[in-house]
Design an enzyme around this catalytic site. Structure first.
Site, PDB file in Angstrom:
ATOM      1  N   HIS A   1       3.515  11.358  -3.655  1.00 35.81           N
ATOM      2  CA  HIS A   1       3.425  11.941  -4.881  1.00 35.81           C
ATOM      3  C   HIS A   1       4.470  12.237  -5.932  1.00 35.81           C
ATOM      4  CE1 HIS A   1       5.458  15.739  -3.942  1.00 35.81           C
ATOM      5  NE2 HIS A   1       5.011  15.524  -2.555  1.00 35.81           N
TER       6      HIS A   1
ATOM      7  N   ARG B   1      -0.766  18.192  -5.293  1.00 35.64           N
ATOM      8  CA  ARG B   1       0.439  17.235  -5.564  1.00 35.64           C
ATOM      9  C   ARG B   1      -0.128  15.731  -5.356  1.00 35.64           C
ATOM     10  NH1 ARG B   1       2.631  20.586  -1.890  1.00 35.64           N
ATOM     11  NH2 ARG B   1       3.722  19.345  -0.292  1.00 35.64           N
TER      12      ARG B   1
ATOM     13  N   GLU C   1       2.002  17.095   3.946  1.00 36.78           N
ATOM     14  CA  GLU C   1       3.502  17.209   4.160  1.00 36.78           C
ATOM     15  C   GLU C   1       3.595  17.955   5.573  1.00 36.78           C
ATOM     16  OE1 GLU C   1       6.294  16.168   4.406  1.00 36.78           O
ATOM     17  OE2 GLU C   1       7.002  16.369   2.290  1.00 36.78           O
TER      18      GLU C   1
ATOM     19  N   HIS D   1       2.907  12.425   1.239  1.00 36.91           N
ATOM     20  CA  HIS D   1       3.963  13.103   1.063  1.00 36.91           C
ATOM     21  C   HIS D   1       5.066  12.454   1.679  1.00 36.91           C
ATOM     22  CE1 HIS D   1       1.316  16.457  -0.232  1.00 36.91           C
ATOM     23  NE2 HIS D   1       0.601  15.910   0.618  1.00 36.91           N
TER      24      HIS D   1
END
EC number: 5.4.2.11
Length: 247
Positions: free
Chosen positions: A9, A60, A87, A182
């Site tokens: 991202h 995100r 993440e 991520h």
């Protein structure tokens, strides 16, 4: 030949503030939106056409994918989202300033928490405003499998079943698969694909917003070295990631 496109991202609002983010849901910064748009432009320029998209459950990554695919004229492709692509959960570090954390713990412990393969930070307390307890995104997920902290090893443990049971099927059918996720979930996947050792994975930094392409064989192993669609920008971005926490 299966093709896999990995996109970290774009810069988030908390990346911009130099905060540990983990599972906290924050949006892209203005710069992050520009990075996502550039990712889509690169896909179009280099004629890399995803057939299906996978993202985490975090905004995100979803924003990055949407912006990039719109730029690439691929906003219509099927989408799958999973918490297993989230993440790394940074436990009690979530919401904390990286530079202040470095000063508090010292460089050795800071680097251990941030970059070691199998040492997680202290777990987050359920009462923390940065805890995911009660988050509606995960209401259909067994609470016993949702983390309160993670090492990279634990990220890989929860990511690989989704890779093997779900994503691999699309790749083996010949589709070009894009994963917008991520830094650590993608590092874990790259470690698996390239056979990077537990020690050497600490050196791998994935830049924001620059597509990384893998061409895979019938066993979903790289048939040639992976490559960024903008190698020069990727090198600069990876160096910036490596320096996080030092300002």
């Amino acid at each position: 030949m299966p093709k896999l496109v990995l996109v970290r991202h774009g810069q988030s609002e908390w990346n911009e503030k130099n905060l540990f983010t983990g599972w906290v849901d924050v949006k892209l910064s203005a710069k992050g939106q520009q990075e996502a748009a550039r990712a889509g432009e690169l896909l179009k320029e280099k004629k890399v056409y995803p057939d299906v998209l996978y993202t985490s459950k975090l905004s995100r990554a979803i924003q990055t994918a949407n912006i990039a695919l719109e730029k690439a004229d691929r906003l219509w492709i099927p989408v799958n989202r999973s918490w297993r692509l989230n993440e790394r959960h940074y436990g009690d570090l979530q919401g904390k300033d990286k530079a202040e954390t470095l000063k508090k713990f010292g460089e050795e412990k800071f680097n251990t928490y941030r970059r070691s393969f199998d040492v997680p930070p202290p777990p987050i307390d359920a009462s923390s405003p940065f805890s995911q307890k009660g988050d509606e995104r995960y209401k259909y997920v067994d609470p016993n499998v949702l983390p309160e902290t993670e090492s990279l090893a634990l990220v890989i443990d929860r990511l690989l079943p989704y890779w093997q049971d779900v994503i691999a099927k699309d790749l083996l059918s010949g589709k070009t698969v894009m994963i917008a996720a991520h830094g650590n979930s993608l590092r874990g996947l790259v470690k698996h694909l390239e056979g990077i050792s537990d020690a050497d994975i600490a050196k791998l930094n994935i830049p924001t917003g620059i597509p990384l392409v893998f061409e895979l064989d019938e066993n979903l192993k790289p048939s040639k070295p992976s490559y960024y669609l903008d190698p020069e920008a990727a090198a600069a971005g990876a160096a910036a990631v490596a320096n996080q926490g030092k300002k």
